[in-house]
Structure formats: C-alpha cells, structure tokens
Design a protein around this motif. Sequence first.
Motif, short mmCIF file in Angstrom:
data_model
loop_
_atom_site.label_atom_id
_atom_site.label_comp_id
_atom_site.label_asym_id
_atom_site.label_seq_id
_atom_site.Cartn_x
_atom_site.Cartn_y
_atom_site.Cartn_z
N THR A 28 0.81 -1.19 0.00
CA THR A 28 0.00 0.00 0.00
C THR A 28 0.86 1.26 0.00
O THR A 28 1.94 1.30 0.58
CB THR A 28 -0.94 0.01 1.22
OG1 THR A 28 -1.72 1.21 1.19
CG2 THR A 28 -0.15 0.00 2.53
N ASP A 30 -0.42 3.94 1.25
CA ASP A 30 -1.10 4.75 2.25
C ASP A 30 -0.15 5.42 3.24
O ASP A 30 -0.47 6.48 3.78
CB ASP A 30 -2.10 3.90 3.04
CG ASP A 30 -3.32 3.56 2.22
OD1 ASP A 30 -4.21 2.87 2.75
OD2 ASP A 30 -3.39 3.97 1.05
N LYS A 74 -6.79 6.32 -2.92
CA LYS A 74 -6.31 5.23 -2.09
C LYS A 74 -6.94 3.90 -2.49
O LYS A 74 -6.31 2.85 -2.39
CB LYS A 74 -6.55 5.54 -0.61
CG LYS A 74 -5.69 6.71 -0.13
CD LYS A 74 -5.57 6.76 1.36
CE LYS A 74 -4.56 7.80 1.78
NZ LYS A 74 -4.27 7.77 3.22
N ASN A 77 -4.80 2.61 -4.94
CA ASN A 77 -3.38 2.58 -4.59
C ASN A 77 -2.53 3.31 -5.63
O ASN A 77 -1.48 2.83 -6.05
CB ASN A 77 -2.90 1.13 -4.42
CG ASN A 77 -1.75 1.01 -3.45
OD1 ASN A 77 -1.62 1.79 -2.51
ND2 ASN A 77 -0.91 0.01 -3.67
#
Length: 122
Positions: A28, A30, A74, A77
């Motif tokens: 990820t 994030d 998000k 990704n």
Amino acid sequence: QLQLVESGGGLVQPGGSLTLSCAASKYTLDYYAIGWFRQAPGKEREGLSCISSSGGISNYADSVKGRFTISRYKAKNTVYLQINSLRPEDTAVYYCAAGYLCSGVTNEYDYWGQGTQVTVSS
C-alpha cells in the motif's frame, strides 16, 4: 520492497494535457508521501509536486503551479499527476517516488519508479 510503476506518458501537442499515474502493486502507498519529479536530457532531476500520505497536503514547484495537479486515490493505490497546457519544455522523463516527507528533494525519497517519457511536440 515497494515497487512503483509510472504510466500515462506519451507524445502530446503543445497545449494538450496528460494524466500520469504512479501505482504500487504489492504494498500500500497509504503510509507514504509521494513526489513527482522529472529529468530532461542533460539536466538535473527536478522536483515538481508532492502529496502527503493523508492527501491533505500537496506542494508544487513554482514552475508548475497552476498547470499541474497532484492527487491520490487510495482505493486504487495510485497517485496521479495531471498536467495541463503542456509546453515543449515539459519534455522529460517523469518519475514518482515514495518517502515519508512531502518534499521536492530527491534524497528524501526511498523508492523510485522507472519513469515515463513525456514528449511535447507538434
């Protein structure tokens, strides 16, 4: 190890637009700030824009303010760089990079993609 893949480059006429993508497949994005850079032949790598891990902070180099927009999605990704009003001097290889700080400095980033070529020409 985080692997980044840029896409969306190509040949475009002056005045046109492109949206570049920076995606990661295994991990990820994030937790990372993402920066976009470019490097033209014979020139140093130039910081263009960055976005914080939350997406709440974004910065732009003065040279691209008003024409470039960075965003992150998000769920996919992916981080995007929209480029409008392209000029021949925008011709370069465009790179995305991941780090922990939103910065225009290459040394602040730990992971880099291979780049995508953008050529602006009539």
